[in-house]
Design a protein around this motif. Structure first.
Motif, PDB file in Angstrom:
ATOM      1  N   ILE A 102       0.837  -1.203   0.000  1.00  0.00           N
ATOM      2  CA  ILE A 102       0.000   0.000   0.000  1.00  0.00           C
ATOM      3  C   ILE A 102       0.873   1.255   0.000  1.00  0.00           C
ATOM      4  CG2 ILE A 102      -1.673   1.313   1.357  1.00  0.00           C
ATOM      5  CD1 ILE A 102      -2.828  -1.405   2.273  1.00  0.00           C
ATOM      6  N   HIS A 103       1.983   1.227   0.754  1.00  0.00           N
ATOM      7  CA  HIS A 103       2.922   2.355   0.723  1.00  0.00           C
ATOM      8  C   HIS A 103       3.465   2.574  -0.687  1.00  0.00           C
ATOM      9  CE1 HIS A 103       2.877   2.324   5.092  1.00  0.00           C
ATOM     10  NE2 HIS A 103       3.772   3.289   5.140  1.00  0.00           N
ATOM     11  N   LEU A 104       3.825   1.474  -1.357  1.00  0.00           N
ATOM     12  CA  LEU A 104       4.355   1.575  -2.718  1.00  0.00           C
ATOM     13  C   LEU A 104       3.308   2.187  -3.660  1.00  0.00           C
ATOM     14  CD1 LEU A 104       6.607   0.910  -4.766  1.00  0.00           C
ATOM     15  CD2 LEU A 104       5.557  -1.365  -5.017  1.00  0.00           C
ATOM     16  N   TYR A 105       2.082   1.707  -3.540  1.00  0.00           N
ATOM     17  CA  TYR A 105       0.986   2.231  -4.363  1.00  0.00           C
ATOM     18  C   TYR A 105       0.783   3.721  -4.105  1.00  0.00           C
ATOM     19  CZ  TYR A 105      -3.889   2.592  -6.033  1.00  0.00           C
ATOM     20  OH  TYR A 105      -5.044   2.951  -6.675  1.00  0.00           O
ATOM     21  N   ALA A 106       0.923   4.110  -2.835  1.00  0.00           N
ATOM     22  CA  ALA A 106       0.658   5.505  -2.469  1.00  0.00           C
ATOM     23  C   ALA A 106       1.668   6.468  -3.086  1.00  0.00           C
ATOM     24  CB  ALA A 106       0.662   5.653  -0.945  1.00  0.00           C
ATOM     25  N   ILE A 107       2.879   5.996  -3.390  1.00  0.00           N
ATOM     26  CA  ILE A 107       3.861   6.871  -4.044  1.00  0.00           C
ATOM     27  C   ILE A 107       3.305   7.383  -5.372  1.00  0.00           C
ATOM     28  CG2 ILE A 107       6.167   6.991  -5.058  1.00  0.00           C
ATOM     29  CD1 ILE A 107       7.058   4.860  -3.069  1.00  0.00           C
ATOM     30  N   GLY A 108       2.666   6.477  -6.106  1.00  0.00           N
ATOM     31  CA  GLY A 108       2.065   6.898  -7.366  1.00  0.00           C
ATOM     32  C   GLY A 108       0.758   7.637  -7.172  1.00  0.00           C
ATOM     33  N   TYR A 109      -0.066   7.180  -6.230  1.00  0.00           N
ATOM     34  CA  TYR A 109      -1.402   7.758  -6.052  1.00  0.00           C
ATOM     35  C   TYR A 109      -1.328   9.201  -5.551  1.00  0.00           C
ATOM     36  CZ  TYR A 109      -6.372   7.942  -4.904  1.00  0.00           C
ATOM     37  OH  TYR A 109      -7.690   8.285  -4.857  1.00  0.00           O
ATOM     38  N   MET A 110      -0.373   9.479  -4.634  1.00  0.00           N
ATOM     39  CA  MET A 110      -0.287  10.808  -4.029  1.00  0.00           C
ATOM     40  C   MET A 110       0.631  11.740  -4.816  1.00  0.00           C
ATOM     41  SD  MET A 110      -2.363  10.586  -1.531  1.00  0.00           S
ATOM     42  CE  MET A 110      -2.030  12.085  -0.618  1.00  0.00           C
ATOM     43  N   HIS A 111       1.013  11.346  -6.019  1.00  0.00           N
ATOM     44  CA  HIS A 111       1.894  12.177  -6.851  1.00  0.00           C
ATOM     45  C   HIS A 111       1.291  13.572  -7.032  1.00  0.00           C
ATOM     46  CE1 HIS A 111       4.496  13.517 -10.054  1.00  0.00           C
ATOM     47  NE2 HIS A 111       3.471  13.650 -10.880  1.00  0.00           N
ATOM     48  N   GLY A 112       2.098  14.572  -6.744  1.00  0.00           N
ATOM     49  CA  GLY A 112       1.668  15.953  -6.940  1.00  0.00           C
ATOM     50  C   GLY A 112       0.969  16.563  -5.750  1.00  0.00           C
ATOM     51  N   ASP A 113       0.685  15.796  -4.716  1.00  0.00           N
ATOM     52  CA  ASP A 113       0.023  16.355  -3.539  1.00  0.00           C
ATOM     53  C   ASP A 113       1.004  17.247  -2.779  1.00  0.00           C
ATOM     54  OD1 ASP A 113      -0.977  16.358  -0.597  1.00  0.00           O
ATOM     55  OD2 ASP A 113      -2.650  15.486  -1.706  1.00  0.00           O
ATOM     56  N   ARG A 114       0.550  18.400  -2.357  1.00  0.00           N
ATOM     57  CA  ARG A 114       1.460  19.347  -1.703  1.00  0.00           C
ATOM     58  C   ARG A 114       1.940  18.850  -0.342  1.00  0.00           C
ATOM     59  NH1 ARG A 114      -2.263  24.412   0.478  1.00  0.00           N
ATOM     60  NH2 ARG A 114      -3.654  23.177   1.823  1.00  0.00           N
ATOM     61  N   ASP A 115       1.186  17.946   0.277  1.00  0.00           N
ATOM     62  CA  ASP A 115       1.573  17.378   1.574  1.00  0.00           C
ATOM     63  C   ASP A 115       2.022  15.933   1.421  1.00  0.00           C
ATOM     64  OD1 ASP A 115       1.056  19.666   3.164  1.00  0.00           O
ATOM     65  OD2 ASP A 115      -1.088  19.241   3.076  1.00  0.00           O
ATOM     66  N   PHE A 116       2.742  15.666   0.346  1.00  0.00           N
ATOM     67  CA  PHE A 116       3.191  14.307   0.033  1.00  0.00           C
ATOM     68  C   PHE A 116       3.976  13.704   1.194  1.00  0.00           C
ATOM     69  CE2 PHE A 116       6.224  11.290  -1.735  1.00  0.00           C
ATOM     70  CZ  PHE A 116       5.451  10.545  -2.609  1.00  0.00           C
ATOM     71  N   SER A 117       4.958  14.392   1.703  1.00  0.00           N
ATOM     72  CA  SER A 117       5.804  13.833   2.774  1.00  0.00           C
ATOM     73  C   SER A 117       5.024  13.662   4.069  1.00  0.00           C
ATOM     74  CB  SER A 117       7.024  14.723   2.998  1.00  0.00           C
ATOM     75  OG  SER A 117       6.636  16.029   3.391  1.00  0.00           O
ATOM     76  N   LYS A 118       4.122  14.594   4.360  1.00  0.00           N
ATOM     77  CA  LYS A 118       3.315  14.476   5.578  1.00  0.00           C
ATOM     78  C   LYS A 118       2.446  13.225   5.542  1.00  0.00           C
ATOM     79  CE  LYS A 118       1.237  18.178   7.149  1.00  0.00           C
ATOM     80  NZ  LYS A 118       0.229  19.264   7.316  1.00  0.00           N
ATOM     81  N   PHE A 119       1.937  12.889   4.377  1.00  0.00           N
ATOM     82  CA  PHE A 119       1.105  11.699   4.234  1.00  0.00           C
ATOM     83  C   PHE A 119       1.879  10.454   4.650  1.00  0.00           C
ATOM     84  CE2 PHE A 119      -0.641   8.188   1.648  1.00  0.00           C
ATOM     85  CZ  PHE A 119      -1.964   8.246   2.042  1.00  0.00           C
ATOM     86  N   PHE A 120       3.121  10.357   4.246  1.00  0.00           N
ATOM     87  CA  PHE A 120       3.912   9.182   4.583  1.00  0.00           C
ATOM     88  C   PHE A 120       4.389   9.202   6.038  1.00  0.00           C
ATOM     89  CE2 PHE A 120       3.947   8.955  -0.003  1.00  0.00           C
ATOM     90  CZ  PHE A 120       3.782   7.590  -0.217  1.00  0.00           C
ATOM     91  N   ILE A 121       4.499  10.377   6.634  1.00  0.00           N
ATOM     92  CA  ILE A 121       4.740  10.449   8.079  1.00  0.00           C
ATOM     93  C   ILE A 121       3.611   9.749   8.815  1.00  0.00           C
ATOM     94  CG2 ILE A 121       4.821  12.013  10.059  1.00  0.00           C
ATOM     95  CD1 ILE A 121       6.216  14.046   8.293  1.00  0.00           C
ATOM     96  N   TYR A 122       2.377  10.091   8.440  1.00  0.00           N
ATOM     97  CA  TYR A 122       1.213   9.491   9.087  1.00  0.00           C
ATOM     98  C   TYR A 122       1.131   7.980   8.824  1.00  0.00           C
ATOM     99  CZ  TYR A 122      -0.502  14.324   9.619  1.00  0.00           C
ATOM    100  OH  TYR A 122      -0.647  15.639   9.942  1.00  0.00           O
ATOM    101  N   LEU A 123       1.450   7.570   7.582  1.00  0.00           N
ATOM    102  CA  LEU A 123       1.379   6.142   7.258  1.00  0.00           C
ATOM    103  C   LEU A 123       2.354   5.333   8.102  1.00  0.00           C
ATOM    104  CD1 LEU A 123       0.992   5.701   3.391  1.00  0.00           C
ATOM    105  CD2 LEU A 123      -0.770   5.608   5.140  1.00  0.00           C
ATOM    106  N   ASN A 124       3.592   5.803   8.229  1.00  0.00           N
ATOM    107  CA  ASN A 124       4.576   5.073   9.032  1.00  0.00           C
ATOM    108  C   ASN A 124       4.197   5.054  10.505  1.00  0.00           C
ATOM    109  OD1 ASN A 124       7.961   5.333   7.603  1.00  0.00           O
ATOM    110  ND2 ASN A 124       6.179   4.156   6.999  1.00  0.00           N
ATOM    111  N   LEU A 125       3.680   6.157  11.012  1.00  0.00           N
ATOM    112  CA  LEU A 125       3.241   6.182  12.412  1.00  0.00           C
ATOM    113  C   LEU A 125       2.067   5.240  12.621  1.00  0.00           C
ATOM    114  CD1 LEU A 125       3.505   7.376  15.241  1.00  0.00           C
ATOM    115  CD2 LEU A 125       1.974   9.231  14.519  1.00  0.00           C
ATOM    116  N   PHE A 126       1.165   5.198  11.651  1.00  0.00           N
ATOM    117  CA  PHE A 126       0.023   4.285  11.728  1.00  0.00           C
ATOM    118  C   PHE A 126       0.504   2.836  11.791  1.00  0.00           C
ATOM    119  CE2 PHE A 126      -3.563   1.839  10.435  1.00  0.00           C
ATOM    120  CZ  PHE A 126      -4.691   2.578  10.726  1.00  0.00           C
ATOM    121  N   ALA A 127       1.446   2.472  10.911  1.00  0.00           N
ATOM    122  CA  ALA A 127       1.964   1.108  10.894  1.00  0.00           C
ATOM    123  C   ALA A 127       2.670   0.775  12.206  1.00  0.00           C
ATOM    124  CB  ALA A 127       2.915   0.931   9.717  1.00  0.00           C
ATOM    125  N   PHE A 128       3.463   1.711  12.730  1.00  0.00           N
ATOM    126  CA  PHE A 128       4.133   1.483  14.012  1.00  0.00           C
ATOM    127  C   PHE A 128       3.121   1.232  15.123  1.00  0.00           C
ATOM    128  CE2 PHE A 128       5.432   3.580  18.011  1.00  0.00           C
ATOM    129  CZ  PHE A 128       6.418   2.677  18.416  1.00  0.00           C
TER     130      PHE A 128
END
Length: 625
Positions: A102-128
């Motif tokens: 899902i993380h891999l898919y999200a790299i393509g899905y969230m392309h161009g989003d201004r809060d791209f890095s913040k999204f992955f901060i939340y994803l990693n915290l969620f997984a932890f």
């Protein structure tokens, strides 16, 4: 193996910290690749722990790896420890494996989003947080992860919070889950009061000595918590609105992580369920099967592709709770794993469709996408056949096992579960036919096409898993019960045993296959052949989820709000008033006593003289007596 267990949690935590500090500087796509690498590292660590456990004798496949003393408070002491056993490792494997895709898919899905890095901060915290939940060796640590996924779900569901509906959906998920958390906390307090510990191994070792009423109370309260996280009636209302988040969030929450937490908790405390009164597991089973039927009925008339999948998730979670209530713990985990594969596949496939149609989620404006998006359609069809219960796809084996245990426990449970299976085949066929078949309804201005390879690769991997995952627990011989044998040390002999013969099992499987075929045939008749009008099945009540959410909203906004206002008034005027009154009385008394301290020596001498005379009078009066 202990170090590898620690690394399972450490990788996503490290990803979260690095992205929090340097995420914006890394930017797109490096922030996404870092988060994905962290999840991949966690998955590799899970595989290493799995291999380590497999090399041990089954009786020794349980160890606690203590990291540090977390809460030392008198008799109450809690360590930050990891419980490594077949159940926790199974959870870690599919949470990290599906999560990495899902993380891999999200790299393509969230392309161009201004809060791209913040999204992955939340994803990693969620997984932890989810990994802390499943690997924690005590209820307190599990609750820490439990709250962590709740907070992260709020952040992710309302990620695009500039739209009011998205912000409201995040708050709704957070608040609804707090109701369930109340049950979890009370269960934890009650367990500590009864046994003096919240460590799982202590609870399980002494569960048999608990009075049945105590065990029942703990199980009931834990089920309240589980109903919140795993979206059971009536606490399911947050989950359909959670579709407001980006599609990778929907896949992560609905397939591999948050919603499975409640089912995991109930399977984890199986010794307590065994010690409870018989009505407790019966209640779990009936709530589960009622939730499954209710959500399947609601899914029949949804037009938002993600809403259909959301109600489908609620329904499948109901099946898992049905398995827990009938003592089919292996079947519950089996269906949880297969569901993680095919539901993640379906959500990510829907995301590809939405992405190709400029964010449009209404299936009434889809159609004929099979030609424009062949890979997405093929992989999506695999997920459809898996959830519809068509053999040999994975969903058939796990759902059939649950239905067999339901029939053995109570034929009425089986009948409701079978009807739900037929409805599932129907509404998922409806989704596929409206999306990929028929005439194109998306207009000439749109030109749908396949997404990038970053989004296609996870679909292909999940489709493969949805085909073969059923092999982990085939019913033909005991030698093929791989998952059941693996989970045995975590179930303490509490797994129910089927009392029905092989002939009946084959007949039940045949009935299930016929039911799935009937559901698919009905959808063909309505949505491909046009022999029946769609209005016959797309009832307004079902489209509005039988008005349950609306009734809750009206209650909370009306009588509920007035009741909350009364409670707040009582708190401010009576409780706070009593506290403030005591404070004012003490202050008034201090003011009066302060006058005695005048600072004049002659006044102090007078008081000393008066005191001396009073003492003399007291002694003389005592002497005369």
């Amino acid at each position: 193996m202990g170090a590898a267990a620690w690394l399972i949690c450490a990788f996503p935590l490290a990803g979260f910290v690095v992205l929090l500090v340097a995420g914006r500087r890394l930017g797109e796509p490096r922030a996404g690749w870092l988060a994905t690498a962290a999840m991949a590292g966690s998955f590799v660590s899970s595989v290493a722990v799995f291999a380590g456990l497999m090399s041990r004798d089954p009786a020794d496949r349980r160890l606690v790896y203590t990291l540090f003393e977390w809460v030392p408070a008198g008799d109450f002491s809690v360590d930050a420890g990891l419980l490594v056993d077949p159940l926790s490792v199974t959870m870690a494997l599919f949470v990290t494996g599906v999560g990495a895709l899902i993380h891999l898919y999200a790299i393509g899905y969230m392309h161009g989003d201004r809060d791209f890095s913040k999204f992955f901060i939340y994803l990693n915290l969620f997984a932890f947080s989810m990994l802390v939940l499943v690997l924690g060796d005590n209820l307190a640590l599990t609750f820490l992860g439990w709250e962590g996924v709740g907070v992260c779900s709020y952040l992710l569901i309302s990620f695009w919070f500039t739209e009011e509906a998205n912000a409201a959906a995040g708050k709704k998920a957070f608040i609804t889950n707090r109701v369930g958390d109340w049950g979890f906390m009370l269960a934890m307090f009650w367990a500590f009061g009864a046994l003096g510990s919240v460590r799982y191994l202590d609870l399980f070792g002494h569960a048999g000595s608990l009075p049945s009423s105590t065990a029942t109370a703990i199980v009931f309260l834990m089920f309240v918590g589980a109903a919140g996280k795993s979206a059971q009636l009536p606490l399911y209302i947050w989950l359909p609105d959670a579709m407001a988040g980006p599609t990778p969030v929907s896949a992560l929450i609905h397939a591999a992580t948050m919603v499975t937490a409640g089912v995991y908790l109930m399977v984890r405390v199986n010794p307590l369920i065994a010690a409870a009164d018989s009505w407790a597991p019966d209640m779990i089973a009936w709530v589960g099967v009622a939730t499954a039927l209710f959500a399947a009925g609601a899914a029949m008339a949804q037009n938002d592709i993600k809403k259909v999948l959301a109600y489908s998730t609620i329904s499948q979670l109901g099946y898992m709770m049905l398995a827990v209530g009938t003592g089919a713990y292996v079947a519950a985990i089996f269906h949880m794993v297969t569901h993680a594969f095919f539901k993640a596949l379906l959500f990510l496939g829907s995301g590809s469709v939405i992405h190709a149609l400029d964010g449009d989620q209404d299936m009434r404006r889809y159609g004929a996408l099979r030609a424009a998006m062949p890979i997405t359609s093929i992989t999506f069809i695999v997920g459809w056949l898996a959830i519809a219960g068509v053999p040999p796809f994975a969903g058939f084996w796990s759902k059939d096992e649950i239905l067999a245990y339901a029939f053995d426990a109570n034929p009425a449970l089986w009948l409701v579960g079978l009807v739900t299976a037929v409805l599932t085949a129907f509404y998922m066929s409806r989704l596929v036919f409206m999306t990929f078949y028929g005439e194109a309804r998306f207009g000439d201005e749109r030109h749908p096409h396949e997404p990038s390879s970053l989004m296609i690769a996870p679909l292909v991997a999940l489709a493969g898993a949805a085909v073969v995952a059923g092999a982990m627990n085939l019913p033909f011989t005991k030698d093929l019960h791989f998952l059941g044998t693996w989970l045995k040390p975590s179930l303490f002999g509490n797994e129910a045993h089927l009392e029905i013969g092989g002939g009946v099992l084959w007949l039940l499987a045949l009935v299930a296959v016929v039911g799935a075929a009937a559901g698919i045939a009905g959808a063909v008749a309505v949505y491909l052949r046009g022999r029946l009008p769609a209005s016959m099945v797309e009832r307004p009540a079902a489209a509005r989820a039988f008005y349950v959410d609306e009734a809750v909203t009206r209650f909370v906004g009306g009588p509920g709000r007035r009741a909350f206002d009364l409670v707040a008034a009582f708190d401010s005027k009576v409780v706070d008033g009593a506290v403030d009154g005591v404070g004012r009385s003490v202050r008034a008394g201090g003011t009066a006593l302060r006058r005695v301290q005048s600072g004049f020596v002659r006044f102090y001498a007078l008081l000393t003289a008066v005191g001396a005379v009073a003492l003399l009078v007291w002694f003389l009066s005592r002497a005369s007596l």
